[in-house]
Every structure is written in structure tokens, then in C-alpha cells.
Design a protein around this motif. Structure first.
Motif, PDB file in Angstrom:
ATOM      1  N   ALA A 134       0.841  -1.204   0.000  1.00 58.03           N
ATOM      2  CA  ALA A 134       0.000   0.000   0.000  1.00 58.03           C
ATOM      3  C   ALA A 134       0.872   1.248   0.000  1.00 58.03           C
ATOM      4  CB  ALA A 134      -0.921  -0.004   1.217  1.00 58.03           C
ATOM      5  N   CYS A 135       1.898   1.240   0.841  1.00 58.57           N
ATOM      6  CA  CYS A 135       2.772   2.416   0.960  1.00 58.57           C
ATOM      7  C   CYS A 135       3.504   2.674  -0.359  1.00 58.57           C
ATOM      8  CB  CYS A 135       3.761   2.189   2.095  1.00 58.57           C
ATOM      9  SG  CYS A 135       4.795   3.617   2.433  1.00 58.57           S
ATOM     10  N   GLN A 136       3.976   1.588  -0.953  1.00 58.73           N
ATOM     11  CA  GLN A 136       4.764   1.708  -2.178  1.00 58.73           C
ATOM     12  C   GLN A 136       3.897   1.989  -3.406  1.00 58.73           C
ATOM     13  OE1 GLN A 136       7.439  -1.571  -2.325  1.00 58.73           O
ATOM     14  NE2 GLN A 136       8.052  -1.153  -4.401  1.00 58.73           N
ATOM     15  N   GLY A 140       3.070   5.704  -2.996  1.00 59.59           N
ATOM     16  CA  GLY A 140       4.293   6.064  -3.718  1.00 59.59           C
ATOM     17  C   GLY A 140       5.391   6.553  -2.804  1.00 59.59           C
ATOM     18  N   VAL A 141       5.414   6.060  -1.569  1.00 64.51           N
ATOM     19  CA  VAL A 141       6.378   6.568  -0.594  1.00 64.51           C
ATOM     20  C   VAL A 141       7.467   5.551  -0.234  1.00 64.51           C
ATOM     21  CG1 VAL A 141       6.609   7.359   1.800  1.00 64.51           C
ATOM     22  CG2 VAL A 141       4.805   8.283   0.372  1.00 64.51           C
ATOM     23  N   SER A 142       7.124   4.282  -0.103  1.00 66.21           N
ATOM     24  CA  SER A 142       8.096   3.229   0.247  1.00 66.21           C
ATOM     25  C   SER A 142       8.784   3.467   1.590  1.00 66.21           C
ATOM     26  CB  SER A 142       9.167   3.078  -0.844  1.00 66.21           C
ATOM     27  OG  SER A 142       8.583   2.724  -2.056  1.00 66.21           O
ATOM     28  N   ALA A 143       7.988   3.701   2.606  1.00 67.03           N
ATOM     29  CA  ALA A 143       8.566   3.903   3.944  1.00 67.03           C
ATOM     30  C   ALA A 143       8.604   2.610   4.752  1.00 67.03           C
ATOM     31  CB  ALA A 143       7.761   4.952   4.695  1.00 67.03           C
ATOM     32  N   LEU A 144       8.005   1.547   4.218  1.00 69.45           N
ATOM     33  CA  LEU A 144       7.969   0.277   4.959  1.00 69.45           C
ATOM     34  C   LEU A 144       8.764  -0.786   4.205  1.00 69.45           C
ATOM     35  CD1 LEU A 144       4.170   0.304   5.810  1.00 69.45           C
ATOM     36  CD2 LEU A 144       5.986   0.313   7.521  1.00 69.45           C
ATOM     37  N   SER A 145       9.398  -1.661   4.964  1.00 70.93           N
ATOM     38  CA  SER A 145      10.121  -2.764   4.331  1.00 70.93           C
ATOM     39  C   SER A 145      10.228  -3.915   5.311  1.00 70.93           C
ATOM     40  CB  SER A 145      11.511  -2.314   3.893  1.00 70.93           C
ATOM     41  OG  SER A 145      12.211  -1.788   4.996  1.00 70.93           O
ATOM     42  N   ILE A 158       9.684  -2.966   9.165  1.00 72.22           N
ATOM     43  CA  ILE A 158      10.220  -1.759   9.791  1.00 72.22           C
ATOM     44  C   ILE A 158       9.735  -0.512   9.057  1.00 72.22           C
ATOM     45  CG2 ILE A 158      12.288  -2.599  11.017  1.00 72.22           C
ATOM     46  CD1 ILE A 158      13.890  -2.061   8.478  1.00 72.22           C
ATOM     47  N   LEU A 159       9.638   0.572   9.793  1.00 73.36           N
ATOM     48  CA  LEU A 159       9.126   1.820   9.219  1.00 73.36           C
ATOM     49  C   LEU A 159      10.205   2.891   9.256  1.00 73.36           C
ATOM     50  CD1 LEU A 159       5.653   3.347   9.837  1.00 73.36           C
ATOM     51  CD2 LEU A 159       7.649   4.778  10.168  1.00 73.36           C
ATOM     52  N   ASP A 160      10.421   3.530   8.129  1.00 70.02           N
ATOM     53  CA  ASP A 160      11.379   4.625   8.027  1.00 70.02           C
ATOM     54  C   ASP A 160      10.608   5.920   8.308  1.00 70.02           C
ATOM     55  OD1 ASP A 160      12.973   6.711   7.164  1.00 70.02           O
ATOM     56  OD2 ASP A 160      13.796   5.612   5.450  1.00 70.02           O
ATOM     57  N   ARG A 163      10.902   8.994   5.908  1.00 69.89           N
ATOM     58  CA  ARG A 163      10.165   8.909   4.639  1.00 69.89           C
ATOM     59  C   ARG A 163       8.651   8.979   4.838  1.00 69.89           C
ATOM     60  NH1 ARG A 163      11.975   5.761  -0.187  1.00 69.89           N
ATOM     61  NH2 ARG A 163      14.219   5.900  -0.150  1.00 69.89           N
ATOM     62  N   CYS A 164       8.180   8.365   5.897  1.00 70.62           N
ATOM     63  CA  CYS A 164       6.737   8.238   6.134  1.00 70.62           C
ATOM     64  C   CYS A 164       6.059   9.604   6.157  1.00 70.62           C
ATOM     65  CB  CYS A 164       6.531   7.518   7.465  1.00 70.62           C
ATOM     66  SG  CYS A 164       4.828   7.492   8.028  1.00 70.62           S
ATOM     67  N   VAL A 165       4.925   9.710   5.455  1.00 70.84           N
ATOM     68  CA  VAL A 165       4.194  10.981   5.448  1.00 70.84           C
ATOM     69  C   VAL A 165       2.998  10.948   6.404  1.00 70.84           C
ATOM     70  CG1 VAL A 165       4.900  11.597   3.105  1.00 70.84           C
ATOM     71  CG2 VAL A 165       2.782  10.296   3.438  1.00 70.84           C
ATOM     72  N   GLY A 166       2.770   9.792   7.011  1.00 69.81           N
ATOM     73  CA  GLY A 166       1.697   9.702   7.993  1.00 69.81           C
ATOM     74  C   GLY A 166       0.304   9.667   7.387  1.00 69.81           C
ATOM     75  N   CYS A 167       0.183   9.064   6.210  1.00 68.03           N
ATOM     76  CA  CYS A 167      -1.143   9.007   5.572  1.00 68.03           C
ATOM     77  C   CYS A 167      -2.066   8.002   6.251  1.00 68.03           C
ATOM     78  CB  CYS A 167      -0.989   8.661   4.100  1.00 68.03           C
ATOM     79  SG  CYS A 167      -0.337   7.002   3.835  1.00 68.03           S
ATOM     80  N   GLY A 168      -1.496   6.982   6.875  1.00 74.67           N
ATOM     81  CA  GLY A 168      -2.308   5.993   7.587  1.00 74.67           C
ATOM     82  C   GLY A 168      -2.777   4.836   6.727  1.00 74.67           C
ATOM     83  N   ALA A 169      -2.434   4.824   5.444  1.00 74.19           N
ATOM     84  CA  ALA A 169      -2.916   3.757   4.550  1.00 74.19           C
ATOM     85  C   ALA A 169      -2.466   2.379   5.034  1.00 74.19           C
ATOM     86  CB  ALA A 169      -2.415   3.993   3.137  1.00 74.19           C
ATOM     87  N   CYS A 170      -1.239   2.284   5.508  1.00 72.17           N
ATOM     88  CA  CYS A 170      -0.699   0.988   5.950  1.00 72.17           C
ATOM     89  C   CYS A 170      -1.527   0.417   7.092  1.00 72.17           C
ATOM     90  CB  CYS A 170       0.755   1.143   6.368  1.00 72.17           C
ATOM     91  SG  CYS A 170       1.018   2.489   7.543  1.00 72.17           S
ATOM     92  N   ALA A 171      -1.880   1.297   8.037  1.00 72.19           N
ATOM     93  CA  ALA A 171      -2.662   0.829   9.187  1.00 72.19           C
ATOM     94  C   ALA A 171      -4.068   0.419   8.740  1.00 72.19           C
ATOM     95  CB  ALA A 171      -2.734   1.917  10.242  1.00 72.19           C
ATOM     96  N   GLU A 189      -0.176   9.476  15.309  1.00 71.34           N
ATOM     97  CA  GLU A 189       0.808   8.518  15.807  1.00 71.34           C
ATOM     98  C   GLU A 189       0.615   7.170  15.119  1.00 71.34           C
ATOM     99  OE1 GLU A 189       1.277   8.435  20.060  1.00 71.34           O
ATOM    100  OE2 GLU A 189       1.887   6.335  19.991  1.00 71.34           O
ATOM    101  N   LEU A 190       1.685   6.664  14.566  1.00 74.48           N
ATOM    102  CA  LEU A 190       1.659   5.325  13.965  1.00 74.48           C
ATOM    103  C   LEU A 190       2.384   4.381  14.898  1.00 74.48           C
ATOM    104  CD1 LEU A 190       2.348   6.696  10.552  1.00 74.48           C
ATOM    105  CD2 LEU A 190       0.914   4.683  10.734  1.00 74.48           C
ATOM    106  N   SER A 191       1.763   3.240  15.173  1.00 72.41           N
ATOM    107  CA  SER A 191       2.401   2.248  16.045  1.00 72.41           C
ATOM    108  C   SER A 191       2.584   0.950  15.293  1.00 72.41           C
ATOM    109  CB  SER A 191       1.550   1.986  17.277  1.00 72.41           C
ATOM    110  OG  SER A 191       1.414   3.167  18.009  1.00 72.41           O
TER     111      SER A 191
HETATM  112  S1  SF4 Z   1       1.602   6.136   7.053  1.00 67.09           S
HETATM  113 FE1  SF4 Z   1       2.119   4.089   6.326  1.00 67.09          FE
HETATM  114  S2  SF4 Z   1       1.466   4.088   4.162  1.00 67.09           S
HETATM  115 FE2  SF4 Z   1       1.562   6.223   4.806  1.00 67.09          FE
HETATM  116  S3  SF4 Z   1       3.630   6.883   4.255  1.00 67.09           S
HETATM  117 FE3  SF4 Z   1       3.747   6.196   6.403  1.00 67.09          FE
HETATM  118  S4  SF4 Z   1       4.374   4.056   6.278  1.00 67.09           S
HETATM  119 FE4  SF4 Z   1       3.654   4.644   4.214  1.00 67.09          FE
END
Ligand code: SF4
Ligand code: SF4
Ligand code: FES
Length: 255
Positions: A134-136, A140-145, A158-160, A163-171, A189-191
Motif C-alpha cells: 500500500a505504501c509503495q 508512492g512513498v516506500s517507507a515500509l520494508s 520496519i518503518l522509516d 520517509r513516512c508521510v503519515g497518511c495511515g494507509a498501511c494501518a 501517531e503510527l504504532s
Molecule cells: S503512514 Fe504508512 S502508508 Fe503512509 S507513508 Fe507512512 S508508512 Fe507509508
């Protein structure tokens, strides 16, 4: 249209339908963990496996979420062999996530209430990869791997935070709640695995004052939309945006 048989039920579905969708069409339940309509199948969990016999081909086991139906196919979605394989898969998941409610419910649905495998001291993750996808692919951010240590197989995500913009899509897509998002005190807050992985300031709606999106998400959209007129002064929360009808409106990413 394609005609096939699933668990002795005849069905006719459009070309390009997956076996999983065809089974659902005729009321046959196949368990899934990593299948999401908005993402291409990544075949990570293997819970949706079925036995498939296509004309002229050997019988084989395949992930139904990524199996396109073909004329004359015969599919066994719940044969003894498939049920045994699914039970072994869910037992492994149960060992990795012994306290996870979603996994326990999935296991109970398959008649599994215990695991013969060594149980983890702390809930890990299903390693389904849909958060990474979802992130990638969607943001289009690729903050997770995946995290892999010392040449071993990956055992965590792991979460970078940079890079993360905090959109919440991953959660929003995590099927077991290993990744969560919460807005509190003007911050998002992302956990990950119950521990804080990122905290990002929220931007307030210029009309009602409600915090609703991170500054990084607003910046990202501004870059992508390339609209000079789009400044923070013209940022409205979804409710106010709908009233005023400006474009775009910033909502927490939901896939
Ligand atoms: S909140 Fe999740 S999906 Fe959004 S940029 Fe951060 S790691 Fe990626
Ligand atoms: S954090 Fe959630 S979505 Fe990501 S790999 Fe683990 S279980 Fe899947
Ligand atoms: S739902 Fe098909 S492999 Fe996970």
C-alpha cells in the motif's frame, strides 16, 4: 463468460474473474488474510489455497486470490487436503501471534484452537506485506520494508519515519492490527507491534479548525497536483471541503 465447477457447484463468471471471486459468487467461503480489492494479489498468506484441475493439466494447489478461472476448470475449495494445509498455515500464524484476536478468529473458523509449533513470547506479524504494498504502490512513498537480519528470512516490518508521510494507509490495510494509527492532541501517531513508530504534526482545517491531515501529506499532494493555488491557506478538512467544493480535499488515505 467462463463456465467452471467449484465444490460441485456450477458457476458462470466473466473472463478475468479469480477463483476466489467465483467461489464467493456461489456462496463458497474461502479464508483470506492478504487479499484486498485495491491491491494486486501478493500470495503471501496462502490461506486461500484451492485444488484446481484445468482441462489437460495436472491437478495442482494454487492461491485462489491470484488464480484466473478458465473454461472447464474444476476447483476443490475445501477438500481434506486443502483443509489440512490451511490448518498447518494457521497453526504457524497462531504460533507467531498467539494473542492476536484476528488470527485467533481466523483459526477458530478453521477449527484450530492450539498450535504444535513453538509459540512466540510476543505477538509478531503476519508478514503479509500488504502494508508495504500500500505504501509503495498506492502512496508512492516506500517507507515500509521487511527487516531481515544476518541473512535470515524476514521476521518483521520496519518503518522509516523520515520517509513516512503519515497518511495511515498501511494501518488501514493491516489485517491483524499490527500497524495502527491514531490522531491525538493535533498529532498522528503510527504504532508498529504496539510501539510508537512515528509521530507527525497534523494540519488544521482553515475553516473549522479540526486537525485532519499531516503536513507531509499536504506537501506530497501539493507536489503531485502541481497547483500553485494550492497553499496551506486553502486547505480544508473533508467535511468543509465538501461544503465549499474546492479541489482537492485531504482525507486520511483509505484503500
Ligand atoms: S503512514 Fe504508512 S502508508 Fe503512509 S507513508 Fe507512512 S508508512 Fe507509508
Ligand atoms: S504489519 Fe500488518 S500489513 Fe504489514 S506485514 Fe505485518 S500483518 Fe501484514
Ligand atoms: S488471500 Fe490469497 S494468498 Fe493470501
Amino acid at each position: 463468460m467462463v463456465k467452471l465447477v467449484i465444490d460441485a457447484k456450477k458457476c458462470e463468471v466473466p473472463v478475468g474473474t479469480t477463483a476466489l471471486a467465483a467461489a464467493r459468487e456461489v456462496g463458497i467461503v474461502i479464508p483470506t488474510l492478504c487479499s484486498l480489492r485495491a491491491l494486486r494479489p501478493n500470495k503471501a498468506c496462502r490461506l486461500c489455497i484451492v485444488e484446481v484441475q484445468a482441462p489437460g493439466l495436472e491437478k495442482m494447489v494454487a492461491a485462489s486470490c491470484d488464480l484466473l478461472v478458465a473454461e472447464g476448470m474444476e476447483i476443490s475449495a475445501n477438500s481434506a487436503k486443502i483443509q489440512k494445509m490451511r490448518r498447518a498455515i494457521i497453526q504457524l500464524l497462531l504460533a507467531a501471534m498467539p494473542d492476536n484476536i484476528a488470527v485467533k478468529e481466523l483459526a477458530a473458523g478453521l477449527g484450530v484452537f492450539a498450535t504444535p509449533f513453538a509459540v512466540a513470547k510476543r505477538d509478531a506479524c503476519a508478514l503479509c506485506g500488504v502494508c508495504i504494498q500500500a505504501c509503495q504502490e498506492k502512496i508512492g512513498v516506500s517507507a515500509l520494508s521487511y527487516a531481515a537480519q544476518g541473512g535470515k528470512a524476514a521476521d518483521a516490518v520496519i518503518l522509516d519515519a523520515e520517509r513516512c508521510v503519515g497518511c495511515g494507509a498501511c494501518a488501514n490495510v493491516c489485517p491483524v492490527g499490527a500497524l495502527t494509527v491514531q490522531d491525538k492532541n493535533d498529532k498522528r501517531e503510527l504504532s508498529l507491534y504496539g510501539e510508537t513508530a512515528n509521530v507527525i504534526d497534523l494540519v488544521k482545517c482553515q475553516v473549522c479548525g479540526a486537525p485532519f491531515a499531516t503536513e507531509k501529506v499536504v506537501d506530497l499532494l501539493r507536489q503531485r497536483l502541481k497547483k500553485d493555488a494550492l497553499t496551506l491557506d486553502a486547505v480544508y478538512c473533508p467535511a468543509c471541503a465538501r461544503e465549499r467544493n474546492p479541489a482537492p480535499c485531504f482525507e486520511r488515505a483509505a484503500i
